[in-house]
Design a protein around this motif. Structure first.
Motif, PDB file in Angstrom:
ATOM      1  N   LEU A 110       0.835  -1.192   0.000  1.00 15.57           N
ATOM      2  CA  LEU A 110       0.000   0.000   0.000  1.00 15.57           C
ATOM      3  C   LEU A 110       0.873   1.247   0.000  1.00 15.57           C
ATOM      4  O   LEU A 110       1.797   1.371   0.818  1.00 15.57           O
ATOM      5  CB  LEU A 110      -0.903   0.010   1.230  1.00 15.57           C
ATOM      6  N   SER A 111       0.581   2.172  -0.927  1.00 18.60           N
ATOM      7  CA  SER A 111       1.343   3.425  -0.964  1.00 18.60           C
ATOM      8  C   SER A 111       0.530   4.502  -1.670  1.00 18.60           C
ATOM      9  O   SER A 111      -0.658   4.328  -1.965  1.00 18.60           O
ATOM     10  CB  SER A 111       2.695   3.213  -1.661  1.00 18.60           C
ATOM     11  N   THR A 112       1.184   5.610  -1.935  1.00 15.66           N
ATOM     12  CA  THR A 112       0.552   6.797  -2.504  1.00 15.66           C
ATOM     13  C   THR A 112       0.312   6.664  -4.006  1.00 15.66           C
ATOM     14  O   THR A 112       1.077   6.006  -4.722  1.00 15.66           O
ATOM     15  CB  THR A 112       1.446   8.016  -2.246  1.00 15.66           C
ATOM     16  N   LEU A 113      -0.734   7.345  -4.476  1.00 14.09           N
ATOM     17  CA  LEU A 113      -1.050   7.438  -5.898  1.00 14.09           C
ATOM     18  C   LEU A 113      -1.358   8.902  -6.218  1.00 14.09           C
ATOM     19  O   LEU A 113      -1.671   9.690  -5.312  1.00 14.09           O
ATOM     20  CB  LEU A 113      -2.270   6.567  -6.237  1.00 14.09           C
ATOM     21  N   PRO A 114      -1.281   9.305  -7.493  1.00 10.56           N
ATOM     22  CA  PRO A 114      -1.576  10.691  -7.848  1.00 10.56           C
ATOM     23  C   PRO A 114      -2.970  11.136  -7.386  1.00 10.56           C
ATOM     24  O   PRO A 114      -3.859  10.316  -7.156  1.00 10.56           O
ATOM     25  CB  PRO A 114      -1.470  10.689  -9.374  1.00 10.56           C
ATOM     26  N   ASN A 115      -3.103  12.438  -7.279  1.00  9.60           N
ATOM     27  CA  ASN A 115      -4.376  13.078  -6.912  1.00  9.60           C
ATOM     28  C   ASN A 115      -4.824  12.728  -5.492  1.00  9.60           C
ATOM     29  O   ASN A 115      -6.023  12.615  -5.210  1.00  9.60           O
ATOM     30  CB  ASN A 115      -5.482  12.704  -7.918  1.00  9.60           C
ATOM     31  N   GLY A 116      -3.861  12.552  -4.610  1.00 10.82           N
ATOM     32  CA  GLY A 116      -4.174  12.327  -3.208  1.00 10.82           C
ATOM     33  C   GLY A 116      -4.727  10.961  -2.889  1.00 10.82           C
ATOM     34  O   GLY A 116      -5.273  10.757  -1.798  1.00 10.82           O
ATOM     35  N   GLN A 117      -4.580  10.013  -3.804  1.00  9.59           N
ATOM     36  CA  GLN A 117      -5.133   8.677  -3.577  1.00  9.59           C
ATOM     37  C   GLN A 117      -4.087   7.715  -3.022  1.00  9.59           C
ATOM     38  O   GLN A 117      -2.893   8.029  -2.917  1.00  9.59           O
ATOM     39  CB  GLN A 117      -5.712   8.129  -4.882  1.00  9.59           C
ATOM     40  N   TYR A 118      -4.573   6.506  -2.679  1.00 12.63           N
ATOM     41  CA  TYR A 118      -3.724   5.425  -2.173  1.00 12.63           C
ATOM     42  C   TYR A 118      -4.142   4.132  -2.855  1.00 12.63           C
ATOM     43  O   TYR A 118      -5.309   3.974  -3.252  1.00 12.63           O
ATOM     44  CB  TYR A 118      -3.864   5.289  -0.656  1.00 12.63           C
ATOM     45  N   GLY A 119      -3.200   3.206  -2.990  1.00 14.37           N
ATOM     46  CA  GLY A 119      -3.545   1.945  -3.618  1.00 14.37           C
ATOM     47  C   GLY A 119      -2.472   0.898  -3.439  1.00 14.37           C
ATOM     48  O   GLY A 119      -1.350   1.174  -2.996  1.00 14.37           O
ATOM     49  N   PHE A 120      -2.834  -0.343  -3.782  1.00 13.47           N
ATOM     50  CA  PHE A 120      -1.954  -1.495  -3.642  1.00 13.47           C
ATOM     51  C   PHE A 120      -1.317  -1.863  -4.985  1.00 13.47           C
ATOM     52  O   PHE A 120      -1.990  -1.873  -6.017  1.00 13.47           O
ATOM     53  CB  PHE A 120      -2.748  -2.718  -3.155  1.00 13.47           C
ATOM     54  N   LEU A 121      -0.042  -2.194  -4.945  1.00  8.94           N
ATOM     55  CA  LEU A 121       0.688  -2.745  -6.082  1.00  8.94           C
ATOM     56  C   LEU A 121       1.615  -3.835  -5.569  1.00  8.94           C
ATOM     57  O   LEU A 121       1.990  -3.850  -4.393  1.00  8.94           O
ATOM     58  CB  LEU A 121       1.515  -1.671  -6.792  1.00  8.94           C
ATOM     59  N   GLN A 122       2.011  -4.739  -6.457  1.00 11.36           N
ATOM     60  CA  GLN A 122       3.026  -5.725  -6.116  1.00 11.36           C
ATOM     61  C   GLN A 122       4.022  -5.799  -7.263  1.00 11.36           C
ATOM     62  O   GLN A 122       3.689  -5.535  -8.415  1.00 11.36           O
ATOM     63  CB  GLN A 122       2.407  -7.098  -5.853  1.00 11.36           C
ATOM     64  N   GLY A 123       5.252  -6.164  -6.951  1.00  6.89           N
ATOM     65  CA  GLY A 123       6.281  -6.284  -7.975  1.00  6.89           C
ATOM     66  C   GLY A 123       7.652  -6.021  -7.394  1.00  6.89           C
ATOM     67  O   GLY A 123       7.784  -5.467  -6.287  1.00  6.89           O
ATOM     68  N   THR A 124       8.675  -6.392  -8.134  1.00  8.38           N
ATOM     69  CA  THR A 124      10.020  -6.026  -7.695  1.00  8.38           C
ATOM     70  C   THR A 124      10.188  -4.515  -7.737  1.00  8.38           C
ATOM     71  O   THR A 124      11.071  -3.964  -7.088  1.00  8.38           O
ATOM     72  CB  THR A 124      11.099  -6.720  -8.543  1.00  8.38           C
ATOM     73  N   SER A 125       9.312  -3.833  -8.470  1.00  4.62           N
ATOM     74  CA  SER A 125       9.241  -2.368  -8.420  1.00  4.62           C
ATOM     75  C   SER A 125       8.981  -1.865  -7.022  1.00  4.62           C
ATOM     76  O   SER A 125       9.415  -0.779  -6.653  1.00  4.62           O
ATOM     77  CB  SER A 125       8.097  -1.868  -9.297  1.00  4.62           C
ATOM     78  N   MET A 126       8.222  -2.622  -6.264  1.00  2.00           N
ATOM     79  CA  MET A 126       7.888  -2.226  -4.903  1.00  2.00           C
ATOM     80  C   MET A 126       8.979  -2.652  -3.917  1.00  2.00           C
ATOM     81  O   MET A 126       9.157  -2.022  -2.857  1.00  2.00           O
ATOM     82  CB  MET A 126       6.559  -2.865  -4.480  1.00  2.00           C
ATOM     83  N   ALA A 127       9.720  -3.690  -4.249  1.00  2.00           N
ATOM     84  CA  ALA A 127      10.816  -4.139  -3.383  1.00  2.00           C
ATOM     85  C   ALA A 127      11.998  -3.174  -3.439  1.00  2.00           C
ATOM     86  O   ALA A 127      12.591  -2.828  -2.413  1.00  2.00           O
ATOM     87  CB  ALA A 127      11.258  -5.541  -3.792  1.00  2.00           C
ATOM     88  N   SER A 128      12.343  -2.740  -4.643  1.00  5.87           N
ATOM     89  CA  SER A 128      13.497  -1.861  -4.816  1.00  5.87           C
ATOM     90  C   SER A 128      13.422  -0.590  -3.976  1.00  5.87           C
ATOM     91  O   SER A 128      14.409  -0.219  -3.323  1.00  5.87           O
ATOM     92  CB  SER A 128      13.672  -1.533  -6.303  1.00  5.87           C
ATOM     93  N   PRO A 129      12.291   0.139  -3.926  1.00  4.31           N
ATOM     94  CA  PRO A 129      12.259   1.347  -3.095  1.00  4.31           C
ATOM     95  C   PRO A 129      12.400   1.086  -1.598  1.00  4.31           C
ATOM     96  O   PRO A 129      12.865   1.963  -0.867  1.00  4.31           O
ATOM     97  CB  PRO A 129      10.907   1.983  -3.427  1.00  4.31           C
TER      98      PRO A 129
END
Length: 508
Positions: free
Chosen positions: A416-435
């Protein structure tokens, strides 16, 4: 959002200050610019492509090559003198061949296969946006001292980031540069820690520092904002918290502003140089450089891409920047003998090819000195999609896994993290591991302000927790089929490298 399936790291047991160009045997041509004539080469009789021309770094050579570029029908977009990389546009179909024959040119080639008038990231599956009603319901689960949505952030607790924030949230003298699709710095969780002075748009290959140029073009380019929140969302009583909520975050936009969001090499070269020149201590790279999933050294265009991006990231390392990159989402053993690439080139018509992993490389994640990161789920096991490989993966971090269900209010195994326009949402991936790793590196840099990139990488590895290879056959998606084989021991192995990073140890 699309790709990132990174592959084998370049097998270079050399200091990061060494040039990949030299170690792979790039040799300057002995031909002269006099062999080029401006007369037929200026004709626009081919597609208008972008090129990378890599030269020796002395002023005489660069000046001579620039004249040769003009004579061959090219126009210079920008010259990075300190690393010997020149970004060029040309409609001459023979431009690459001609410029490679010029004295002082060490490699040169097209950075894309489609014309400039035509138009990746690493999330696995579609984004799941929280509604306002879901946010309100989740906020009721927040414990005292937590951010409103933190109850769903199992990833913070998995690496001790919640406890670390109470000891040291990180220094505002440390900045993580998010090289990505752009960051919405107006988001209430990002605005307190955003560094506009260290942000830019590098899409053209030349940095645009116009105010706001670093922002995503629309809400569909959400990837960079999600990454930025994972790193440094403020503990301000709003939304979520980042792993390093006290450090600053900057946006260096490299994604094309169309639906494909491709990351071309000239944009990434610009990003690494900009980060280095603007005092960014850590960069996060959740992508592979388009249009080739693997860049093969026997192809002059792909060879030039590897050379140019490597020069830029090595320059950043020499200036004190640690570069962190995702390992990929294809569940591939990156230490295998052969790989199939069915997605390249992704800016035109892909063809299926079998590539030699010792000669074809994912950029930038396999470049020397870059920290390669695999992903884990809430159980601490390798995520079902995460690529792996002994000697390739350096460390692991939470990237989410829909098959590993957490005991959280939403029961969502993604991040769970930030999304544009003040929103929040879930993503999964090595994209999320790297940060997550980039943020822990920022905490380490906060605690050890004089540490070099190599020392920071060593600290990441030394303070990581390695669960070791699983005792049972690995079945990541639970379908009864063995999906991967872990090789190695408790200290270092193919699934986790040296282990899962630990934010609490970083601040202690």
């Amino acid at each position: 959002m699309s790709h990132l399936r990174s592959r084998r790291r370049l097998a270079l047991a050399v200091p990061v200050v060494l040039s990949l160009t030299a170690s792979l045997g790039f040799l300057p041509s002995t031909a002269s610019a006099a062999h080029l004539t401006a007369k037929a080469t200026r004709a626009a009789d081919g597609p208008n492509l972008a090129y990378l021309v890599n030269t020796r770094t002395d002023h005489h050579t660069i000046a001579s090559v620039r004249k040769a570029i003009e004579a061959a029908g090219g126009s210079v977009v920008v010259t990075y003198d300190r690393i010997g990389v020149i970004v060029v546009h040309s409609a001459n179909p023979d431009f690459g061949k001609r410029i490679r024959a010029v004295r002082g040119v060490q490699s040169a080639g097209a950075s894309r296969t489609a014309p400039l008038s035509a138009a990746g990231t690493t999330d696995e599956g579609a984004v799941q946006v929280l509604s306002k009603a879901q946010e309100a319901k989740l906020a009721k689960s927040a414990a005292a001292g937590e951010e409103p949505l933190e109850a769903d952030q199992w990833d913070l607790r998995a690496i001790g980031a919640d406890k670390a924030a109470r000891i040291d949230p990180g220094s505002r003298r440390v900045t993580v540069g998010v090289i990505d699709t752009g960051v919405d710095d107006t988001h209430p969780d990002i605005a307190p820690n955003f560094s506009a002075a260290q942000s830019a748009n590098c899409v053209s290959g030349k940095a645009d520092t116009t105010y706001g140029a670093w922002r995503p073009v629309d809400a569909d380019h959400y990837h960079g904002t999600h990454v930025a929140g994972e790193i440094a969302a403020a503990r301000n009583g709003t939304g979520v918290a980042g792993v390093a909520p006290g450090v600053k975050v900057a946006s260096i936009t490299v994604a094309q502003p169309d639906a494909n969001s491709l990351f071309f090499p000239e944009s990434v070269v610009c990003a690494f140089v900009f980060a280095a020149d603007h005092g960014i201590e850590v960069t996060n790279n959740s992508y592979y450089v388009d249009p080739w999933e693997y860049n093969c050294m026997d192809d002059p265009d792909q060879r030039a891409i590897v050379d140019a991006v490597n020069r830029a990231q090595l320059y950043a390392q020499r200036k004190g920047t640690l570069n962190v990159a995702a390992a990929g989402n294809s569940n591939d053993d990156l230490d295998s003998d052969a790989l199939v690439d069915a997605s390249s080139p992704d800016d035109s018509t892909p063809t299926t090819r079998t590539v030699d992993p010792h000669e074809c490389f994912d950029v930038p994640t396999q470049l020397p000195g870059v920290v390669t990161v695999s992903a884990t789920g809430v159980k601490g096991a390798k995520s079902y999609y995460s690529s792996y490989g002994k000697g390739i993966v350096d460390v692991a971090a939470p990237g989410g896994d829909k098959f590993q269900i957490p005991d959280t209010p939403s029961k969502n195994g993604r991040i769970l993290s930030t999304l544009p326009n003040g929103q929040y949402g879930f993503l999964q991936g090595t994209s999320m591991a790297s940060p997550h790793v980039a943020a822990v590196a920022a905490l380490l840099k906060s605690a050890h302000p004089h540490a070099t990139p190599a020392q920071l990488q060593a600290l990441l590895k030394a303070e990581a927790d390695n669960p070791g290879c699983p005792s049972d056959p690995y079945d990541g998606d639970g379908d009864g089929v063995v999906d991967a084989t872990c090789v190695g021991g408790k200290r270092v192995n193919g699934f986790y490298g040296f282990g899962i990073v630990n934010a609490l140890r970083a601040v202690k």
